[in-house]
Design a protein around this motif. Structure first.
Motif, short mmCIF file in Angstrom:
data_model
loop_
_atom_site.label_atom_id
_atom_site.label_comp_id
_atom_site.label_asym_id
_atom_site.label_seq_id
_atom_site.Cartn_x
_atom_site.Cartn_y
_atom_site.Cartn_z
N UNK A 206 36.35 -14.32 15.05
CA UNK A 206 35.78 -13.33 15.71
C UNK A 206 34.59 -14.11 16.16
N UNK A 207 33.68 -14.20 14.57
CA UNK A 207 32.48 -14.82 14.82
C UNK A 207 32.48 -16.37 15.17
N UNK A 208 33.19 -16.90 14.94
CA UNK A 208 33.13 -18.40 15.82
C UNK A 208 33.43 -18.54 17.48
N UNK A 209 34.19 -17.24 17.33
CA UNK A 209 34.60 -16.77 19.23
C UNK A 209 33.27 -16.38 19.87
N UNK A 210 31.75 -15.57 18.86
CA UNK A 210 31.09 -15.15 19.37
C UNK A 210 30.06 -16.53 19.95
N UNK A 211 30.06 -17.85 18.82
CA UNK A 211 29.25 -18.38 18.67
C UNK A 211 29.46 -19.60 19.90
N UNK A 212 30.65 -19.51 20.13
CA UNK A 212 30.91 -20.48 20.98
C UNK A 212 31.12 -20.43 22.73
N UNK A 213 30.81 -18.79 22.97
CA UNK A 213 30.86 -18.51 24.03
C UNK A 213 29.32 -17.72 24.17
N UNK A 214 28.55 -18.90 23.63
CA UNK A 214 26.92 -18.86 23.60
C UNK A 214 26.23 -20.26 23.81
N UNK A 215 27.27 -21.12 24.31
CA UNK A 215 26.81 -22.49 24.30
C UNK A 215 26.47 -22.45 25.55
N UNK A 216 26.18 -22.98 26.04
CA UNK A 216 25.76 -22.56 27.92
C UNK A 216 26.75 -24.66 27.80
N UNK A 217 25.72 -24.95 26.83
CA UNK A 217 26.67 -26.78 27.95
C UNK A 217 28.11 -26.95 27.78
N UNK A 218 29.26 -26.96 29.21
CA UNK A 218 30.69 -26.87 28.69
C UNK A 218 31.05 -27.96 27.50
#
Length: 306
Positions: free
Chosen positions: A97-109
């Motif tokens: 869950x935490x890793x998903x939230x962090x990945x979701x914040x990345x703006x560079x696809x």
């Protein structure tokens, strides 16, 4: 059944016949490999003999369960299994869950997809490879980490044959292997969050952390609860292959779990009925936990599993 209802269902089947055809392989898989083998649990109430077969083996009722619960190994197996499962539940379950939230914040696809590929990769490694890597790193005689300790002037540390390390070592292995793969469902759920909610949160002055806490997490709460309930159903399953590969004589008191006990008594010693009774006990505990957790979730207004 009324004729009108039968016609309605028949028309619905004709309309959605390709959808039914699409799910047919999955249904057949569960019927053949999940439901039909359930017939075999009857040997838990027999003194099963492969030569006499299921139909002719003598019935003994709950004798195998009484023997198992009165066995001095029961407490040891239950303690080890629950300790490993609870460590995974507390430390491993929240990480995707935490890793998903962090990945979701990345703006560079491009960078996001690269990170996802890296964290998914350990999932495709077998436990044999994971155990081999662990031995290469942590072995007291030739492990890389202990060689580094010696070169820095420190004494070697006993990682693999120390009972105090075993449960934590299994948890770390699980985190490294499966945390990245576990983000797939959560990232899919996050992708379905309405972007207007984030815009409204920004207008209210919420920063990224506040948006994740007040928008993203509530939006995926139902997914988290469903996966948590399903996780409880497997609380008695800690992974035979991982434990079996990492277990050694020095840590057997903290490493022996229900899966290894079933393998030892059922496969190696040929006590098929007794080992089936142990496996049935595990399944019943998981079923009761799923039913109980699902009722609690529904009482608090969540969807639950069913």
């Amino acid at each position: 059944m009324p004729v009108s209802r039968w016609k309605h269902r028949r028309n619905g089947f004709k309309r959605d016949k390709f959808l039914y055809l699409l799910i047919a392989p999955g249904v057949l898989f569960f019927v053949i490999f999940k439901y039909i083998p359930m017939w075999g649990v009857v040997i838990a109430f027999q003194n099963y003999s492969p030569f006499m077969g299921v139909m002719d083996s003598p019935w003994v009722g709950f004798d195998h369960f009484v023997r198992f619960f009165s066995n001095q190994d029961f407490y040891l197996l239950f303690r080890n299994t629950m300790a490993i499962s609870l460590l995974n539940l507390v430390f491993f379950f929240p990480l995707p869950i935490l890793l998903s939230l962090l990945l979701n914040e990345l703006r560079s696809e491009v960078y996001k997809k690269w990170i996802q590929s890296v964290v998914y990769m350990p999932h495709f490694l077998s436990w044999v490879i994971i155990a081999g890597i662990t031995f290469l790193l942590l072995s007291q005689s030739s492990g890389i980490i202990n060689k580094m300790f010696v070169s820095l002037g420190f004494a070697k540390y006993d990682f693999l044959t120390n009972e105090n390390n075993f449960w934590l070592l299994l948890t770390i292995q699980n985190i490294w292997k499966e945390a990245g793969w576990g983000t797939i469902i959560f990232l899919a759920a996050i992708a379905g969050v309405d972007p207007q909610q984030y815009e409204a949160a920004k207008m209210d002055g919420a920063n990224r952390l506040r948006q994740a806490w007040h928008v993203t997490l509530p939006a995926i709460r139902s997914v988290i609860i469903i996966l948590f309930i399903l996780k409880l159903g497997h609380i008695m399953d800690v992974g035979f292959e991982q434990v079996f590969l990492m277990m050694n004589g020095a840590v057997s008191d903290v490493a022996d779990v229900f899966e290894t006990y079933v393998y030892r008594t059922g496969i190696q010693q040929g006590q098929f009925s007794f080992s089936t009774a142990v496996g049935l006990f595990k399944s019943l505990v998981g079923l009761l936990l799923v039913i109980g957790a699902n009722k609690i979730a529904k009482r608090f207004g969540e969807e639950g599993v069913y």
